[in-house]
Design an enzyme around this catalytic site. Structure first.
Site, short mmCIF file in Angstrom:
data_model
loop_
_atom_site.label_atom_id
_atom_site.label_comp_id
_atom_site.label_asym_id
_atom_site.label_seq_id
_atom_site.Cartn_x
_atom_site.Cartn_y
_atom_site.Cartn_z
CD GLN A 1 0.89 -4.62 -6.16
OE1 GLN A 1 0.31 -5.52 -6.71
NE2 GLN A 1 0.76 -3.37 -6.56
CG ASP B 1 8.32 0.13 -4.11
OD1 ASP B 1 7.63 0.30 -5.11
OD2 ASP B 1 7.96 0.45 -2.96
CE LYS C 1 7.09 -4.88 -9.07
NZ LYS C 1 7.62 -4.36 -7.80
P1 GDP Z 1 9.16 -1.17 -9.00
O1 GDP Z 1 7.91 -0.80 -8.31
O2 GDP Z 1 9.62 -2.54 -8.68
O3 GDP Z 1 9.11 -0.90 -10.48
O4 GDP Z 1 10.28 -0.21 -8.42
P2 GDP Z 1 10.15 1.39 -8.19
O5 GDP Z 1 10.26 2.05 -9.51
O6 GDP Z 1 8.99 1.71 -7.34
O7 GDP Z 1 11.43 1.64 -7.29
C1 GDP Z 1 12.71 1.37 -7.73
C2 GDP Z 1 13.50 2.69 -7.74
O8 GDP Z 1 14.87 2.40 -7.86
C3 GDP Z 1 13.17 3.59 -8.90
O9 GDP Z 1 13.29 4.92 -8.49
C4 GDP Z 1 14.23 3.25 -9.94
O10 GDP Z 1 14.53 4.33 -10.81
C5 GDP Z 1 15.41 2.96 -9.05
N1 GDP Z 1 16.33 1.94 -9.55
C6 GDP Z 1 16.09 0.82 -10.28
N2 GDP Z 1 17.20 0.11 -10.46
C7 GDP Z 1 18.19 0.80 -9.85
C8 GDP Z 1 19.60 0.56 -9.64
O11 GDP Z 1 20.15 -0.44 -10.06
N3 GDP Z 1 20.28 1.50 -8.93
C9 GDP Z 1 19.69 2.62 -8.42
N4 GDP Z 1 20.42 3.45 -7.73
N5 GDP Z 1 18.38 2.86 -8.57
C10 GDP Z 1 17.64 1.95 -9.28
P1 IMO Z 2 5.09 -1.85 -6.84
O1 IMO Z 2 4.45 -2.51 -8.03
C1 IMO Z 2 5.39 -1.45 -2.54
C2 IMO Z 2 1.74 -2.18 -0.22
C3 IMO Z 2 1.16 -0.99 0.51
C4 IMO Z 2 0.58 -1.69 1.71
C5 IMO Z 2 0.05 -2.99 1.13
C6 IMO Z 2 -1.43 -2.97 0.80
O2 IMO Z 2 5.48 -0.43 -7.07
O3 IMO Z 2 6.19 -2.69 -6.31
P2 IMO Z 2 -2.83 -1.87 -1.17
O4 IMO Z 2 -3.00 -0.44 -1.56
O5 IMO Z 2 -2.26 -2.72 -2.24
O6 IMO Z 2 -4.07 -2.46 -0.58
O7 IMO Z 2 -1.75 -1.82 0.03
O8 IMO Z 2 0.78 -3.21 -0.06
N1 IMO Z 2 1.95 -1.98 -1.67
C7 IMO Z 2 3.14 -1.77 -2.23
N2 IMO Z 2 4.37 -1.61 -1.67
N3 IMO Z 2 5.26 -1.44 -3.86
C8 IMO Z 2 4.06 -1.62 -4.44
O9 IMO Z 2 3.90 -1.78 -5.77
C9 IMO Z 2 2.91 -1.75 -3.62
N4 IMO Z 2 1.59 -1.92 -3.85
C10 IMO Z 2 1.02 -2.07 -2.65
O10 IMO Z 2 2.17 -0.06 0.85
O11 IMO Z 2 1.61 -2.03 2.61
MG MG Z 3 7.18 0.66 -7.02
#
Ligand code: GDP
Ligand code: IMO
Ligand code: MG
Length: 430
Positions: free
Chosen positions: A223, A13, A16
């Protein structure tokens, strides 16, 4: 070869999806190489939000998007996601989307087993997404998986189904569950097979061909390094290798394919699920980071745990994954803090150490050593040049670069695609 690999350098999260979407316009193909629909990537383009789990984030720009063999694929989740995105106007066709025919499938029994195990583990649970990721990878390595290519031969799979059901029936009996309904499973697979087959192909071959034409390939990790099954906070990890090193095996190219490795790094730290988190803040500062950063999981809507930036972890992730540069995200979330802290080491049993030890027992005992810096009161939100950043914010970035021993290639300042400060174009670097 001017390829770019994007990986998460923390616990996932990191943002990416936003960075992959932003880079996708410069790429000829985007490839997922590990993980499954446990991933949740949020993209915001001109005010419209797209949520992706299994589809490569390149699909939104219409860039050729491929799912490599290292991914575990839930065909029903895929269908739902494709339909959801098509309803948002994203075009997904056999021309711009492909799935490796040697991908292992996630079946309904995998999700069930994931849920049963988590429920039985009580306090010791991993906190998985319950998407069946772990059980599906176990079956792949255990040589009893059903794969995408098998969807064309469902009447000739007796031996494989015997192996699969024998294994799962024993496990299910242990939980007091009935055996696998084999006929229902085959019927479900027959039903979904035509949908998946239209995209199935030898992705290694497709990549070989586009590469021969000089294509720029963007590999999209899911991840983060600390969730890597070898290098992460085991056993509180996911079941795949999330490091850049799995690009080649997970897509069917040689080890030189990864190109420029871009580590995505959040300006603070978050984690979903159980496990050690040395800089976690269970106070109002952690609360504030979560609120300002909207730290709720894309996949499970769980609240993410929040804490200060941990330079020890990111330095280690960068080293393990051969990161050439980082994309620092969510800097704007730190606006308005009087002071900000960075973890520079850990105290363990009276000694200060500068790395994350492998033992979960030791990880749980780590106490962070902090360095405190003055914060900044002006907004960085939406900044697109260095000149838009307060001096203290620049100092914070410089200190992070120094501590993690890796330069920033870009800085992100809002969820919007274009709210990004570019320092070095990763595609121009190799
Ligand atoms: P990922 O799993 O690595 O793709 O990340 P996620 O999408 O799960 O979580 C990142 C969150 O942060 C999302 O809701 C994005 O829209 C938000 N986000 C990404 N870059 C920025 C930033 O620079 N500032 C803010 N405030 N939010 C961001
Ligand atoms: P993105 O791509 C954050 C975490 C789960 C749990 C552990 C194992 O959005 O960054 P699983 O279901 O994979 O067996 O769970 O990994 N987890 C993540 N945490 N972002 C993710 O993906 C995750 N994918 C799995 O919360 O702790
Ligand atoms: Mg994510």
């Amino acid at each position: 070869m001017p390829n770019v690999t994007v990986i998460g350098a923390q616990w996932g999260d990191e943002g990416k999806g936003k960075i992959v979407d932003w880079l996708a316009a410069k790429a000829d193909a985007v490839v997922r190489f590990q993980g499954g629909h446990n991933a949740g990537h949020t993209l915001v383009v001109d005010g419209t939000t797209y949520k992706l789990s299994l589809l490569p984030s390149g699909i939104v720009t219409g860039t050729l998007s491929l799912i490599g063999n290292g991914v575990v694929l839930d065909p029903w989740a895929l269908k739902d996601e494709i339909e959801r995105l098509e309803a948002q106007g994203v075009s997904i066709t056999a021309q711009n989307f492909g799935i490796a025919d040697n991908c292992a499938l996630i079946l309904p029994l995998h999700g069930e087993l994931d849920g049963l195990r988590e429920a039985a583990a009580g306090k010791g649970k991993i906190g998985t997404t319950k998407r069946g990721i772990g059980p599906a990878y176990e079956d792949k390595v255990g040589r009893r998986a059903i794969r995408v290519c098998d969807l064309s031969h469902l009447d000739e799979l007796e031996a494989q189904l015997d192996r699969l059901c024998a294994h799962h029936d024993a496990l299910r009996a242990g939980f007091g569950e009935p055996p696998v309904d084999r006929e229902a499973l085959v019927a479900q697979l027959k039903d979904i097979a035509p949908f998946v087959r239209q995209y199935a192909q030898p992705v290694w071959k497709r990549l070989r061909d586009v590469r021969a034409d000089g294509a720029r390939i963007l590999f999209e990790g899911a991840q983060g390094v600390l969730l890597d099954v070898d290098h992460g906070t085991y056993p509180f990890v996911t079941s795949s290798n999330t490091v850049s090193g799995s690009v080649a095996a997970g897509s069917g190219l040689g080890p030189g394919a990864a190109g420029f490795v871009l580590g995505i790094v959040k300006a603070y730290t978050t984690r979903v699920g159980s496990g050690p988190f040395p800089t976690e803040l269970e106070d109002e500062i952690g609360q504030r980071l979560g609120e300002r950063g909207h730290e709720f999981g894309t996949v499970t809507a769980r609240k993410r745990r929040c804490g200060w930036f941990d330079a020890v972890l990111v330095r280690q992730s960068c080293a393990i994954s051969g990161v050439h540069g980082i994309a620092l995200t969510k800097l704007d979330v730190l606006d308005g803090f009087e002071t900000v802290k960075i973890c520079t080491g850990y105290r363990l049993d009276g000694q200060v150490i500068d790395y994350l030890p492998s033992s979960a027992v030791e990880q749980a005992r780590l106490e962070p050593v902090y360095e405190e810096m003055e914060g900044w009161q002006d907004s960085t939100e939406g900044a697109r040049t260095w000149a838009d950043l307060p001096a203290q914010a620049i100092k914070y970035i410089r200190r992070i670069e120094e501590l993690i021993e890796c330069p920033a290639a870009s800085v992100s300042t809002s969820p919007e695609r274009d709210d990004t400060i570019l320092v070095r174009n990763p595609f121009a670097e190799m």
